[in-house]
Design a protein around this motif. Structure first.
Motif, PDB file in Angstrom:
ATOM      1  N   MET A   1      -1.929   7.946  -2.738  1.00  0.00           N
ATOM      2  CA  MET A   1      -1.605   9.106  -3.578  1.00  0.00           C
ATOM      3  C   MET A   1      -0.701   8.689  -4.748  1.00  0.00           C
ATOM      4  SD  MET A   1      -2.615  12.122  -3.692  1.00  0.00           S
ATOM      5  CE  MET A   1      -3.252  12.444  -2.047  1.00  0.00           C
ATOM      6  N   MET A   2       0.233   7.788  -4.473  1.00  0.00           N
ATOM      7  CA  MET A   2       1.110   7.296  -5.549  1.00  0.00           C
ATOM      8  C   MET A   2       0.288   6.526  -6.585  1.00  0.00           C
ATOM      9  SD  MET A   2       4.165   7.392  -6.703  1.00  0.00           S
ATOM     10  CE  MET A   2       4.840   6.635  -8.180  1.00  0.00           C
ATOM     11  N   ASN A   3      -0.715   5.798  -6.129  1.00  0.00           N
ATOM     12  CA  ASN A   3      -1.596   5.115  -7.082  1.00  0.00           C
ATOM     13  C   ASN A   3      -2.279   6.134  -7.998  1.00  0.00           C
ATOM     14  OD1 ASN A   3      -1.247   2.411  -6.644  1.00  0.00           O
ATOM     15  ND2 ASN A   3      -3.110   2.106  -5.447  1.00  0.00           N
ATOM     16  N   ASN A   4      -2.668   7.265  -7.436  1.00  0.00           N
ATOM     17  CA  ASN A   4      -3.299   8.319  -8.261  1.00  0.00           C
ATOM     18  C   ASN A   4      -2.333   8.825  -9.323  1.00  0.00           C
ATOM     19  OD1 ASN A   4      -5.585   8.129  -6.727  1.00  0.00           O
ATOM     20  ND2 ASN A   4      -5.167   9.945  -5.487  1.00  0.00           N
ATOM     21  N   LEU A   5      -1.070   9.048  -8.907  1.00  0.00           N
ATOM     22  CA  LEU A   5      -0.062   9.534  -9.851  1.00  0.00           C
ATOM     23  C   LEU A   5       0.162   8.503 -10.971  1.00  0.00           C
ATOM     24  CD1 LEU A   5       2.203  11.480 -10.744  1.00  0.00           C
ATOM     25  CD2 LEU A   5       3.696  10.429  -9.058  1.00  0.00           C
ATOM     26  N   LEU A   6       0.260   7.226 -10.576  1.00  0.00           N
ATOM     27  CA  LEU A   6       0.466   6.176 -11.584  1.00  0.00           C
ATOM     28  C   LEU A   6      -0.721   6.108 -12.545  1.00  0.00           C
ATOM     29  CD1 LEU A   6       1.928   3.411  -9.234  1.00  0.00           C
ATOM     30  CD2 LEU A   6       3.165   4.524 -11.107  1.00  0.00           C
ATOM     31  N   GLY A   7      -1.922   6.247 -11.991  1.00  0.00           N
ATOM     32  CA  GLY A   7      -3.129   6.216 -12.830  1.00  0.00           C
ATOM     33  C   GLY A   7      -3.124   7.340 -13.853  1.00  0.00           C
ATOM     34  N   ALA A   8      -2.561   8.486 -13.454  1.00  0.00           N
ATOM     35  CA  ALA A   8      -2.477   9.615 -14.384  1.00  0.00           C
ATOM     36  C   ALA A   8      -1.479   9.329 -15.499  1.00  0.00           C
ATOM     37  CB  ALA A   8      -2.072  10.877 -13.627  1.00  0.00           C
ATOM     38  N   ILE A   9      -0.511   8.439 -15.242  1.00  0.00           N
ATOM     39  CA  ILE A   9       0.487   8.105 -16.273  1.00  0.00           C
ATOM     40  C   ILE A   9      -0.036   6.994 -17.181  1.00  0.00           C
ATOM     41  CG2 ILE A   9       2.855   7.291 -16.711  1.00  0.00           C
ATOM     42  CD1 ILE A   9       3.626   8.376 -13.933  1.00  0.00           C
ATOM     43  N   ASP A  10      -0.588   5.921 -16.570  1.00  0.00           N
ATOM     44  CA  ASP A  10      -0.899   4.738 -17.402  1.00  0.00           C
ATOM     45  C   ASP A  10      -2.394   4.437 -17.535  1.00  0.00           C
ATOM     46  OD1 ASP A  10      -1.615   3.576 -14.978  1.00  0.00           O
ATOM     47  OD2 ASP A  10       0.135   2.275 -14.854  1.00  0.00           O
ATOM     48  N   ASN A  11      -3.236   5.200 -16.799  1.00  0.00           N
ATOM     49  CA  ASN A  11      -4.684   5.012 -16.906  1.00  0.00           C
ATOM     50  C   ASN A  11      -5.169   3.657 -16.372  1.00  0.00           C
ATOM     51  OD1 ASN A  11      -6.840   6.590 -17.505  1.00  0.00           O
ATOM     52  ND2 ASN A  11      -7.090   5.848 -19.608  1.00  0.00           N
ATOM     53  N   GLU A  12      -4.310   2.933 -15.671  1.00  0.00           N
ATOM     54  CA  GLU A  12      -4.717   1.640 -15.081  1.00  0.00           C
ATOM     55  C   GLU A  12      -5.485   1.904 -13.782  1.00  0.00           C
ATOM     56  OE1 GLU A  12      -3.528  -1.982 -16.054  1.00  0.00           O
ATOM     57  OE2 GLU A  12      -4.079  -0.684 -17.735  1.00  0.00           O
ATOM     58  N   LYS A  13      -6.427   1.009 -13.476  1.00  0.00           N
ATOM     59  CA  LYS A  13      -7.255   1.204 -12.270  1.00  0.00           C
ATOM     60  C   LYS A  13      -6.567   0.675 -11.009  1.00  0.00           C
ATOM     61  CE  LYS A  13     -11.811   1.476 -14.349  1.00  0.00           C
ATOM     62  NZ  LYS A  13     -11.410   1.392 -15.762  1.00  0.00           N
ATOM     63  N   THR A  14      -5.746  -0.357 -11.153  1.00  0.00           N
ATOM     64  CA  THR A  14      -5.078  -0.916  -9.976  1.00  0.00           C
ATOM     65  C   THR A  14      -3.571  -0.980 -10.226  1.00  0.00           C
ATOM     66  OG1 THR A  14      -5.253  -3.193 -10.774  1.00  0.00           O
ATOM     67  CG2 THR A  14      -7.061  -2.365  -9.409  1.00  0.00           C
ATOM     68  N   HIS A  15      -2.805  -0.950  -9.129  1.00  0.00           N
ATOM     69  CA  HIS A  15      -1.349  -1.032  -9.231  1.00  0.00           C
ATOM     70  C   HIS A  15      -0.811  -1.939  -8.134  1.00  0.00           C
ATOM     71  CE1 HIS A  15      -2.253   2.640 -11.521  1.00  0.00           C
ATOM     72  NE2 HIS A  15      -1.242   2.233 -12.268  1.00  0.00           N
ATOM     73  N   THR A  16       0.262  -2.624  -8.443  1.00  0.00           N
ATOM     74  CA  THR A  16       0.902  -3.468  -7.432  1.00  0.00           C
ATOM     75  C   THR A  16       1.890  -2.610  -6.640  1.00  0.00           C
ATOM     76  OG1 THR A  16       2.700  -4.198  -8.883  1.00  0.00           O
ATOM     77  CG2 THR A  16       0.646  -5.472  -8.951  1.00  0.00           C
ATOM     78  N   TYR A  17       2.454  -3.197  -5.585  1.00  0.00           N
ATOM     79  CA  TYR A  17       3.226  -2.411  -4.616  1.00  0.00           C
ATOM     80  C   TYR A  17       4.499  -3.152  -4.216  1.00  0.00           C
ATOM     81  CZ  TYR A  17       4.143  -0.042  -0.122  1.00  0.00           C
ATOM     82  OH  TYR A  17       4.717   0.649   0.918  1.00  0.00           O
ATOM     83  N   ALA A  18       5.554  -2.385  -3.907  1.00  0.00           N
ATOM     84  CA  ALA A  18       6.765  -2.949  -3.300  1.00  0.00           C
ATOM     85  C   ALA A  18       7.124  -2.109  -2.079  1.00  0.00           C
ATOM     86  CB  ALA A  18       7.919  -2.959  -4.296  1.00  0.00           C
ATOM     87  N   TYR A  19       7.363  -2.768  -0.949  1.00  0.00           N
ATOM     88  CA  TYR A  19       7.694  -2.073   0.303  1.00  0.00           C
ATOM     89  C   TYR A  19       9.051  -1.375   0.165  1.00  0.00           C
ATOM     90  CZ  TYR A  19       4.062  -5.140   2.185  1.00  0.00           C
ATOM     91  OH  TYR A  19       2.870  -5.787   2.408  1.00  0.00           O
ATOM     92  N   PRO A  20       9.131  -0.069   0.464  1.00  0.00           N
ATOM     93  CA  PRO A  20      10.435   0.598   0.449  1.00  0.00           C
ATOM     94  C   PRO A  20      11.379  -0.076   1.452  1.00  0.00           C
ATOM     95  CG  PRO A  20       8.655   2.206   0.609  1.00  0.00           C
ATOM     96  CD  PRO A  20       8.033   0.856   0.786  1.00  0.00           C
ATOM     97  N   CYS A  21      12.618  -0.327   1.003  1.00  0.00           N
ATOM     98  CA  CYS A  21      13.634  -1.010   1.828  1.00  0.00           C
ATOM     99  C   CYS A  21      13.123  -2.363   2.348  1.00  0.00           C
ATOM    100  CB  CYS A  21      14.102  -0.137   2.980  1.00  0.00           C
ATOM    101  SG  CYS A  21      14.832   1.412   2.433  1.00  0.00           S
ATOM    102  N   THR A  22      12.116  -2.922   1.702  1.00  0.00           N
ATOM    103  CA  THR A  22      11.478  -4.194   2.076  1.00  0.00           C
ATOM    104  C   THR A  22      11.075  -4.232   3.558  1.00  0.00           C
ATOM    105  OG1 THR A  22      13.528  -5.423   2.576  1.00  0.00           O
ATOM    106  CG2 THR A  22      12.788  -5.429   0.276  1.00  0.00           C
ATOM    107  N   GLU A  23      10.667  -3.059   4.057  1.00  0.00           N
ATOM    108  CA  GLU A  23      10.277  -2.981   5.473  1.00  0.00           C
ATOM    109  C   GLU A  23       8.750  -2.980   5.609  1.00  0.00           C
ATOM    110  OE1 GLU A  23      14.130  -0.177   6.693  1.00  0.00           O
ATOM    111  OE2 GLU A  23      12.100   0.658   6.693  1.00  0.00           O
ATOM    112  N   PRO A  24       8.194  -3.879   6.407  1.00  0.00           N
ATOM    113  CA  PRO A  24       6.731  -3.900   6.596  1.00  0.00           C
ATOM    114  C   PRO A  24       6.260  -3.012   7.745  1.00  0.00           C
ATOM    115  CG  PRO A  24       7.703  -5.802   7.664  1.00  0.00           C
ATOM    116  CD  PRO A  24       8.859  -5.004   7.094  1.00  0.00           C
ATOM    117  N   MET A  25       7.216  -2.255   8.347  1.00  0.00           N
ATOM    118  CA  MET A  25       6.889  -1.469   9.544  1.00  0.00           C
ATOM    119  C   MET A  25       6.979   0.040   9.254  1.00  0.00           C
ATOM    120  SD  MET A  25       6.990  -4.031  11.924  1.00  0.00           S
ATOM    121  CE  MET A  25       7.439  -3.384  13.529  1.00  0.00           C
ATOM    122  N   VAL A  26       6.103   0.786   9.892  1.00  0.00           N
ATOM    123  CA  VAL A  26       6.257   2.259   9.978  1.00  0.00           C
ATOM    124  C   VAL A  26       5.923   2.665  11.415  1.00  0.00           C
ATOM    125  CG1 VAL A  26       5.832   2.905   7.571  1.00  0.00           C
ATOM    126  CG2 VAL A  26       3.891   2.596   9.119  1.00  0.00           C
TER     127      VAL A  26
END
Ligand code: ZN
Length: 258
Positions: free
Chosen positions: A116-141
């Motif tokens: 969903m965040m990728n969709n929001l970013l696409g609406a801002i910059d029109n880019e097809k792909t986006h890179t990602y950073a883990y919140p709090c650098t945590e790989p777990m949920v």
């Protein structure tokens, strides 16, 4: 004699293979997390003045007022990237919004939020792909590591992790594009501290990534002076250092063209 020649040939080949994967050129990536006002007010004007670009890992905390400013930053060559909508982290001290507690997430709800965040970013910059950073650098949920699920989903190709001041990448063949380490500048570093990290990367050759939060304000703050001094050093050493966005650096590294 034939055996000796064969041996020398093999040694040469293995040296060549090593040289191919260990890159001498220095790549520095400047990343900024959490969509903070001080990044818009201080970091981006400083980047503009130094003719350098960074990667901004935004959350859904983008308002009507800031949206056009982030879009402008993108037009100036900066990368807008994904840091989820609500920045879910593991709540250990009972404080914080339980709705954003990553312990209450599943892999499914996490991947859905990143998409969903990728969709929001696409609406801002029109880019097809986006890179990602883990919140709090945590790989777990919810007690589950979601890195491989994220990889399989194809929602993002590259993701930034944490690390320390000695963390940078010298051997690209061993780099997992979904677990790219970085140096979190969170200890009131001065300009010399930041430049010392760049010099370390220059000495070894490879990829060094800064993780900033506030610049001259907000929290986990790097002072405006320290940030300006770092940019000035990078600007002066353009011939030896490529200051790339996270996406540019990772596209280059994974292209096999080094
Ligand atoms: Zn964050």
């Amino acid at each position: 004699m034939k055996k000796l020649i064969l041996l020398l040939l093999l040694v040469n080949l293995s040296v060549f293979a090593q040289q191919r994967t260990i890159v001498k050129k220095t790549i520095i990536v400047l990343t900024y997390d959490d969509a903070l006002m001080s990044q818009l007010n201080v970091a981006i004007p400083q980047l503009d003045s130094a003719h350098l670009n960074g990667t901004f890992f935004l959350t859904g905390n983008v308002t009507q007022q800031t949206l056009s400013r982030w879009r402008e930053a993108f037009k100036h060559g900066n990368e807008l990237a994904n840091h989820t909508l609500y920045h879910p982290c593991l709540i250990k001290d009972g404080k914080g919004n339980p709705a954003n507690n990553s312990a209450n997430y599943t892999v499914y709800t996490m991947l859905r939020e990143i998409a969903m965040m990728n969709n929001l970013l696409g609406a801002i910059d029109n880019e097809k792909t986006h890179t990602y950073a883990y919140p709090c650098t945590e790989p777990m949920v919810g007690g589950v590591n979601y890195v491989d699920s994220l990889r399989k989903s194809g929602i993002v190709k590259y993701a930034r992790m944490g690390g320390d001041k000695n963390t940078f990448v010298t051997d690209y063949s061993k780099l997992d594009p979904l677990l790219v380490p970085s140096y979190p500048s969170i200890n009131k570093d001065n300009g010399d501290d930041l430049i010392a990290y760049v010099k370390k990367v220059q000495k070894e050759g490879g990829l060094g990534i800064f993780m900033f939060h506030g610049v001259g304000g907000d929290y986990l703050t790097t002072s405006a002076k320290a940030h300006r001094e770092l940019l000035s050093y990078l600007n002066k050493h353009r011939d030896e250092i490529w200051v790339a966005t996270f996406k540019q650096a990772m596209d280059y590294i994974t292209s096999g063209k080094q």
